[in-house]
Enzyme design. Sequence first.
Site, PDB file in Angstrom:
ATOM      1  N   GLU A  71       0.702  -1.378  -0.111  1.00  0.00           N
ATOM      2  CA  GLU A  71       0.062  -0.052  -0.185  1.00  0.00           C
ATOM      3  C   GLU A  71       0.905   1.006  -0.183  1.00  0.00           C
ATOM      4  O   GLU A  71       0.826   2.631  -0.722  1.00  0.00           O
ATOM      5  CB  GLU A  71      -0.655   0.202   1.300  1.00  0.00           C
ATOM      6  N   HIS A  96     -11.311  -5.860   7.953  1.00  0.00           N
ATOM      7  CA  HIS A  96     -11.903  -5.769   6.718  1.00  0.00           C
ATOM      8  C   HIS A  96     -13.116  -5.460   6.715  1.00  0.00           C
ATOM      9  O   HIS A  96     -14.138  -4.684   6.156  1.00  0.00           O
ATOM     10  CB  HIS A  96     -12.343  -7.233   5.833  1.00  0.00           C
TER      11      HIS A  96
END
Length: 325
Positions: free
Chosen positions: A60, A130
């Site tokens: 990321e 998540h």
Amino acid sequence: MAEMNLLQAINNALDIAMASNDKVICFGEDVGVFGGVFRATSHLQEKYGRARCFNTPLVEQGIIGFANGLAAQGSVPVAEIQFADYIFPAFDQIVNEAAKFRYRSGNLFDVGGLTIRTPYGGGIAGGLYHSQSPEAYFAHTPGLKIVVPRNPHQAKGLLLASIRDPNPVLFFEPKRIYRASVGEVPEEDYELPLGQAEVLKEGTDITLLAWGAQMEQIEKAAELAEKEGISCEVIDLRSVLPWDADTVAASVMKTGRLLISHEAPLTGGFAGEIAATIQERCFLYLESPISRVTGLDTPFPLVLEKEYLPDHLKLFEAIRHSVNF
């Protein structure tokens, strides 16, 4: 007009943006042939080629560092972070680089063409890695814009506006309603204004404020309240940074009460910033304390997800408590 779910509206917006500007580039983990974990970028690689829609390594920090470099050179990158929970390795690149690029150069250069898309929030049984809603972390950073759509029409118009905005934008997508939210969406190119809240329903007794997927719960709670004779004004904030304090303050001066809801935990959540501002601006108009109905101050649970999330019943109880204070 065409009927689309929220995912299809996002895909349509990306398609229009890429067709109208060959500098627009989409990339992220598995976004190419696979179309991303939720298929938001489906068929874009087939249509625009590997040079404009491609997979990145699973890093990321590298995705956003690369996006900053592209934007600094005049490209219009739309970088996808697969889940908002994964955005933290890129935190430095966002808050220390993207947000400050223009300021530190005295406006000689910037990364204003950058848009970062990422799905946020709970409701999919995703557990603690998540399901997070990290918008408040980034709202502390001058130089960014933060946008959260609530339905397909909003998603398309706000995403197109974000891609074309001359500032770096974080675009948080409510994944719980990716396929559940369906509506009529104009097929043509259109934009919706950033930084401007929308009053969905006018009322006289209490102002209800939320953004993203939480708008569905707010609207359900308002329906329950109406059955008890409580008139609710419902506002979708849409942009967390900058946020539309004028619209919210005008509403609270009329209703005398405010309830704010978000999925993120209570402590340090963006509702606290809103409450402080409205208390300063509307103190003499308030009939009861400003209410916050939010997620809990715990890691996001898996089995107890329903208990964690602020649903319409919790909101309804808070509305009654505020009105009867």
